[in-house]
Design an enzyme around this catalytic site. Sequence first.
Site: not given
Length: 298
Positions: A61, A221, A223, A225
Amino acid sequence: MPTDSITAAAAGSWTLGDRAVHRVGFGSMRITANPDRDRAVALLRRAVELGVNHIDTAAFYVSPGGTLGVGTGPARYATELIRAALAPYPEDLVIVTKVGFGYDPVSGFTEAFTPAQLRAQVEENLRRLGKDHLDVVNLRLGRGSGPVPLAERFGALAELRAAGLIRHLGLSNVRPERLAEVADIAPVVCVQNNYGVDAYREQDDFVRVCGERGIAYVPFFALAGTGREAGASADQGAAVRAVARAHGVTPHQVRLAWTLHQGPHVLAIPGTGDPAHLTANIAAAALRLSPEDLTLLG
């Protein structure tokens, strides 16, 4: 809801390995996008103030480049931002990271298969986080089976666990049958897969199986999708929007509440670089959906 009454503890807790964590945590991928380092540090500290004691991260990240593919300026690693914000770490804070995938500014994304490659990624996480051990390490699998069997890769991490560099192990991006491949090597404390109210619902049975086995299921994911790094599209989820209107909340809060309603072993790790979104996400810990809501959401 008043800000001073918002707490991640409202969703209850789950024991991740031997550590109790609030079921609403924080995903750190998006904090690298903004070049303002102080903004990320302040947001992480605010998350902890609001009761978050479970942070998901990875050494890959990073921005510029990395998972989000955005940004300019010097490299900003989520793991290093977590260290800057929170070290010395609170005793109840559990940091979950991933290996298997890595990112090099020159060669791009890489995948680790050998014990030496996996150890190097573990050591990178230790160095960037400033820790002498990692609380939980998820072995993140690629889309293919890879040249090295899962059992060998997981076994290499189990050896690092026995050496004290790792406390607990999990798996990410896996199918249900792969749990059997590592069952005799070391306990799996969590599974982290892409899953949400309107995405990858074929995993419903896998969620149930994890609960029966006492394994935390941690959707990423939840939120966004199928939008993944790009986020949820504006036209996604008519049922979600209807439930949100009925409760006077946002669609994102409904998505998080639905996630938490899938079982006491299901943890949410919403990520954001926006302080207002952070507060709204954690407020969703207190949102209770009715049986009728859940039927509408499917």
